[in-house]
Design an enzyme around this catalytic site. Structure first.
Site, PDB file in Angstrom:
ATOM      1  N   SER A 136       7.990  32.809 121.469  1.00  0.00           N
ATOM      2  CA  SER A 136       9.453  32.706 121.598  1.00  0.00           C
ATOM      3  C   SER A 136      10.121  33.302 120.373  1.00  0.00           C
ATOM      4  O   SER A 136       9.550  33.299 119.277  1.00  0.00           O
ATOM      5  CB  SER A 136       9.843  31.228 121.706  1.00  0.00           C
ATOM      6  OG  SER A 136      11.251  31.075 121.579  1.00  0.00           O
ATOM      7  N   TYR A 149       9.942  22.612 118.951  1.00  0.00           N
ATOM      8  CA  TYR A 149       9.554  23.767 119.786  1.00  0.00           C
ATOM      9  C   TYR A 149       9.283  24.984 118.901  1.00  0.00           C
ATOM     10  O   TYR A 149       8.272  25.676 119.063  1.00  0.00           O
ATOM     11  CB  TYR A 149      10.682  24.040 120.780  1.00  0.00           C
ATOM     12  CG  TYR A 149      10.464  25.219 121.702  1.00  0.00           C
ATOM     13  CD1 TYR A 149       9.607  25.126 122.796  1.00  0.00           C
ATOM     14  CD2 TYR A 149      11.141  26.422 121.492  1.00  0.00           C
ATOM     15  CE1 TYR A 149       9.431  26.201 123.658  1.00  0.00           C
ATOM     16  CE2 TYR A 149      10.963  27.502 122.351  1.00  0.00           C
ATOM     17  CZ  TYR A 149      10.114  27.387 123.430  1.00  0.00           C
ATOM     18  OH  TYR A 149       9.936  28.466 124.272  1.00  0.00           O
ATOM     19  N   LYS A 153       5.811  27.263 118.413  1.00  0.00           N
ATOM     20  CA  LYS A 153       5.722  28.702 118.668  1.00  0.00           C
ATOM     21  C   LYS A 153       5.331  29.461 117.388  1.00  0.00           C
ATOM     22  O   LYS A 153       4.662  30.500 117.451  1.00  0.00           O
ATOM     23  CB  LYS A 153       7.036  29.222 119.264  1.00  0.00           C
ATOM     24  CG  LYS A 153       7.333  28.670 120.673  1.00  0.00           C
ATOM     25  CD  LYS A 153       6.263  29.027 121.700  1.00  0.00           C
ATOM     26  CE  LYS A 153       6.690  28.690 123.129  1.00  0.00           C
ATOM     27  NZ  LYS A 153       5.678  29.063 124.135  1.00  0.00           N
TER      28      LYS A 153
HETATM   29  P1  NDP Z   1       9.416  27.070 133.140  1.00  0.00           P
HETATM   30  O1  NDP Z   1       9.612  25.664 132.683  1.00  0.00           O
HETATM   31  O2  NDP Z   1      10.390  27.672 134.082  1.00  0.00           O
HETATM   32  O3  NDP Z   1       7.955  27.228 133.753  1.00  0.00           O
HETATM   33  C1  NDP Z   1       6.852  26.763 133.004  1.00  0.00           C
HETATM   34  C2  NDP Z   1       5.659  26.650 133.909  1.00  0.00           C
HETATM   35  O4  NDP Z   1       4.588  26.081 133.128  1.00  0.00           O
HETATM   36  C3  NDP Z   1       5.906  25.684 135.067  1.00  0.00           C
HETATM   37  O5  NDP Z   1       5.255  26.149 136.214  1.00  0.00           O
HETATM   38  C4  NDP Z   1       5.274  24.389 134.547  1.00  0.00           C
HETATM   39  O6  NDP Z   1       4.864  23.511 135.557  1.00  0.00           O
HETATM   40  C5  NDP Z   1       4.066  24.948 133.806  1.00  0.00           C
HETATM   41  N1  NDP Z   1       3.527  23.969 132.890  1.00  0.00           N
HETATM   42  C6  NDP Z   1       4.181  23.281 131.920  1.00  0.00           C
HETATM   43  N2  NDP Z   1       3.359  22.400 131.353  1.00  0.00           N
HETATM   44  C7  NDP Z   1       2.163  22.522 131.974  1.00  0.00           C
HETATM   45  C8  NDP Z   1       0.925  21.855 131.847  1.00  0.00           C
HETATM   46  N3  NDP Z   1       0.752  20.837 130.998  1.00  0.00           N
HETATM   47  N4  NDP Z   1      -0.098  22.230 132.637  1.00  0.00           N
HETATM   48  C9  NDP Z   1       0.053  23.229 133.540  1.00  0.00           C
HETATM   49  N5  NDP Z   1       1.210  23.882 133.716  1.00  0.00           N
HETATM   50  C10 NDP Z   1       2.256  23.525 132.952  1.00  0.00           C
HETATM   51  O7  NDP Z   1       9.304  27.916 131.790  1.00  0.00           O
HETATM   52  P2  NDP Z   1       9.637  29.454 131.492  1.00  0.00           P
HETATM   53  O8  NDP Z   1       9.153  30.300 132.600  1.00  0.00           O
HETATM   54  O9  NDP Z   1      11.032  29.541 131.053  1.00  0.00           O
HETATM   55  O10 NDP Z   1       8.736  29.686 130.196  1.00  0.00           O
HETATM   56  C11 NDP Z   1       7.473  30.327 130.245  1.00  0.00           C
HETATM   57  C12 NDP Z   1       7.034  30.620 128.832  1.00  0.00           C
HETATM   58  O11 NDP Z   1       8.011  31.429 128.181  1.00  0.00           O
HETATM   59  C13 NDP Z   1       6.862  29.389 127.949  1.00  0.00           C
HETATM   60  O12 NDP Z   1       5.779  29.589 127.080  1.00  0.00           O
HETATM   61  C14 NDP Z   1       8.148  29.339 127.159  1.00  0.00           C
HETATM   62  O13 NDP Z   1       7.999  28.643 125.943  1.00  0.00           O
HETATM   63  C15 NDP Z   1       8.383  30.815 126.958  1.00  0.00           C
HETATM   64  N6  NDP Z   1       9.754  31.169 126.646  1.00  0.00           N
HETATM   65  C16 NDP Z   1      10.742  30.945 127.573  1.00  0.00           C
HETATM   66  C17 NDP Z   1      12.036  31.296 127.273  1.00  0.00           C
HETATM   67  C18 NDP Z   1      13.153  31.079 128.227  1.00  0.00           C
HETATM   68  O14 NDP Z   1      14.308  31.256 127.819  1.00  0.00           O
HETATM   69  N7  NDP Z   1      12.908  30.740 129.473  1.00  0.00           N
HETATM   70  C19 NDP Z   1      12.389  31.922 125.983  1.00  0.00           C
HETATM   71  C20 NDP Z   1      11.279  32.118 125.101  1.00  0.00           C
HETATM   72  C21 NDP Z   1      10.019  31.759 125.441  1.00  0.00           C
HETATM   73  P3  NDP Z   1       5.853  22.285 136.004  1.00  0.00           P
HETATM   74  O15 NDP Z   1       7.098  22.908 136.497  1.00  0.00           O
HETATM   75  O16 NDP Z   1       5.072  21.617 137.049  1.00  0.00           O
HETATM   76  O17 NDP Z   1       6.069  21.471 134.758  1.00  0.00           O
END
Ligand code: NDP
Length: 244
Positions: A136, A149, A153
């Site tokens: 991030s 967070y 990261k």
């Molecule tokens: P979302 O919350 O939309 O999706 C995250 C996914 O990861 C979901 O499917 C969630 O499942 C799954 N997940 C979370 N915890 C677990 C776990 N313990 N075991 C298995 N699966 C898990 O997140 P984003 O798509 O926004 O983010 C994706 C990545 O990008 C992350 O690493 C985030 O930190 C990074 N990021 C995102 C930004 C943003 O603005 N969106 C900015 C910078 C970085 P469930 O829904 O069931 O919890």
């Protein structure tokens, strides 16, 4: 420049929604056989309904021992995207160390845990491979209310560099990408307030939030042979936020 992953098998974590789901779809469009891992069955079922060729795996990465066993049973991979993460945000003074520990467990420990299983099989087969960790911009620039967070990261960026250093000699490349706010469920929890969103967009030279596809495309490049000399980097995907 055409990217193809024909004959390659990829594992994407956190693939149920958001950025991970789009990465899965784009990898499949480029010919990869993809295993989509997440922890909500209905998300995986809807992905499978749309793309019957995807393999789906229900797994909560917070349980390190159980997920280690599940991933070891999935077979061999050439490509890995460590995308799953959680964000528990709040002011520095209100942040609970238990919340930081929960984030550290999924955002860092699980990445190391999953990567160890996948990398051992890459090394055993002597095939090389590529890993991309989804970090991030919060690791690169201070952002109020993100202390825990951001710390996870930052740790992920450091882990990425060490993995690249140790695994490069085995022809396994490890890189990270560092997105700004991307429109997904995770980000909209914190950035749906119009005033807060406007404040952030003013600081992004391109003047907008990103779309998941704008993360997926650089991730595919880093996974591909087109990036064959890129290893150990942390690449902002932030419309210029960290440059200013
Ligand atoms: P979302 O919350 O939309 O999706 C995250 C996914 O990861 C979901 O499917 C969630 O499942 C799954 N997940 C979370 N915890 C677990 C776990 N313990 N075991 C298995 N699966 C898990 O997140 P984003 O798509 O926004 O983010 C994706 C990545 O990008 C992350 O690493 C985030 O930190 C990074 N990021 C995102 C930004 C943003 O603005 N969106 C900015 C910078 C970085 P469930 O829904 O069931 O919890």
């Amino acid at each position: 420049m055409e990217i193809t992953f024909n004959g390659k098998r990829a594992l994407v974590t956190g693939a149920g929604k958001g950025i991970g789901r789009v990465i899965v779809i784009e990898l499949m469009k480029c010919g990869a056989q993809v295993v989509a891992l997440s922890r909500t069955q209905s998300d995986l079922d809807s992905l499978k309904a749309e793309y019957p060729q995807v393999e789906i795996v229900l797994c909560d990465l917070a349980d390190l021992q159980e997920s280690n066993k599940i991933i070891a049973g999935l077979g061999d991979f050439d490509l890995l995207v460590n995308n799953a993460a959680i964000a528990k945000c709040g002011s520095f003074l209100d942040t609970k160390c238990s919340d930081v520990a929960d984030m550290m467990n999924i955002n860092v420990n699980a990445v190391i845990n999953v990567s160890q299983v996948v990398v051992k099989s890459m090394i055993r087969r002597g095939v090389g491979g590529a890993i991309v960790n989804i970090s991030s911009q919060a690791s690169m620039a201070a952002l109020a209310d993100h202390v825990g967070y951001a710390a996870t990261k930052g740790a992920l960026d450091s882990a990425t560099r060490v993995m690249a250093c140790e695994l490069g000699p085995k022809n396994i490349r490890v890189n990270a990408v560092n997105p700004t706010v991307i429109t997904t469920d995770m980000s909209m929890a914190g950035w749906s307030d119009p005033a807060r969103a406007a404040w952030m967009k003013e600081r992004i030279p391109l003047g907008r939030f990103g779309d998941p596809i704008e993360v997926a495309q650089p991730v595919l490049f880093l996974l591909s042979d087109k990036a064959s000399m890129i290893n150990g980097t942390t690449i902002p995907i932030d419309g210029g936020f960290t440059a200013c």
